[in-house]
Write a protein that holds these residues in place. Structure first.
Motif, PDB file in Angstrom:
ATOM      1  N   ASN A   1       3.074   6.085   4.583  1.00  0.00           N
ATOM      2  CA  ASN A   1       2.116   5.023   4.272  1.00  0.00           C
ATOM      3  C   ASN A   1       2.065   4.705   2.790  1.00  0.00           C
ATOM      4  O   ASN A   1       1.335   3.826   2.374  1.00  0.00           O
ATOM      5  N   LYS A   2       2.833   5.430   1.986  1.00  0.00           N
ATOM      6  CA  LYS A   2       2.805   5.271   0.538  1.00  0.00           C
ATOM      7  C   LYS A   2       3.817   4.222   0.094  1.00  0.00           C
ATOM      8  O   LYS A   2       4.879   4.083   0.679  1.00  0.00           O
TER       9      LYS A   2
ATOM     10  N   GLU B   1       6.558   8.629   9.627  1.00  0.00           N
ATOM     11  CA  GLU B   1       5.927   7.427   9.100  1.00  0.00           C
ATOM     12  C   GLU B   1       5.387   7.736   7.710  1.00  0.00           C
ATOM     13  O   GLU B   1       4.725   8.752   7.509  1.00  0.00           O
TER      14      GLU B   1
ATOM     15  N   PRO C   1       5.796   1.261   2.883  1.00  0.00           N
ATOM     16  CA  PRO C   1       5.188   1.783   4.106  1.00  0.00           C
ATOM     17  C   PRO C   1       6.040   1.431   5.331  1.00  0.00           C
ATOM     18  O   PRO C   1       6.568   0.327   5.446  1.00  0.00           O
TER      19      PRO C   1
END
Length: 133
Positions: free
Chosen positions: A63-64, A61, A111
């Protein structure tokens, strides 16, 4: 009569076994990976595969959002391997790995969940990959 019944039952069992084997082979999506060690931490991923024919994937995963660069190192002692980064929609990065490779996985991230796929059309052996965050 009993011989005929046993013959019919034996034939049906044989057909079922062959059919189940074919379905198993056709539905196997990730190929054959043997002697796999995966270590996923906050700092990165360490992957070791003894032998691979087909695909092996790891989900991560991110998130950026925006440009991302993930350094990697790879060592393959036998065979040819491709490494891909795939979002749910498309392949965002692809590289054929030589016996010893270093570089960066670079793409524009959104993301979400991504797959890192290690792929070998023919059998490859002693694959070691490190990807760092």
């Amino acid at each position: 009569m009993k011989t005929r019944l046993f013959l019919i039952i034996g034939t049906l069992i044989g057909i079922l076994l062959i059919g189940a084997t074919l379905v198993n082979v056709l539905l196997e999506k990730d190929g054959q990976a043997k002697d796999v060690t995966e270590n996923i931490t906050e700092t990165g991923i360490q992957l070791s595969i003894g032998s691979l024919q087909g695909d092996y994937s790891i989900e991560i995963e991110l998130n950026k959002e925006g440009p991302i660069s993930l350094p990697y190192e790879a060592l393959i002692l036998e065979g040819e391997v491709s490494m891909l980064m795939e979002s749910s929609e498309e392949v965002v990065w692809r590289k054929t790995i030589s016996p010893l490779s270093k570089g960066n996985i670079e793409f524009n991230a959104t993301p979400g969940n991504y797959k890192i796929i290690i792929s070998a059309e023919e059998e490859a052996k002693n694959i070691k990959v490190g990807i760092y965050r």
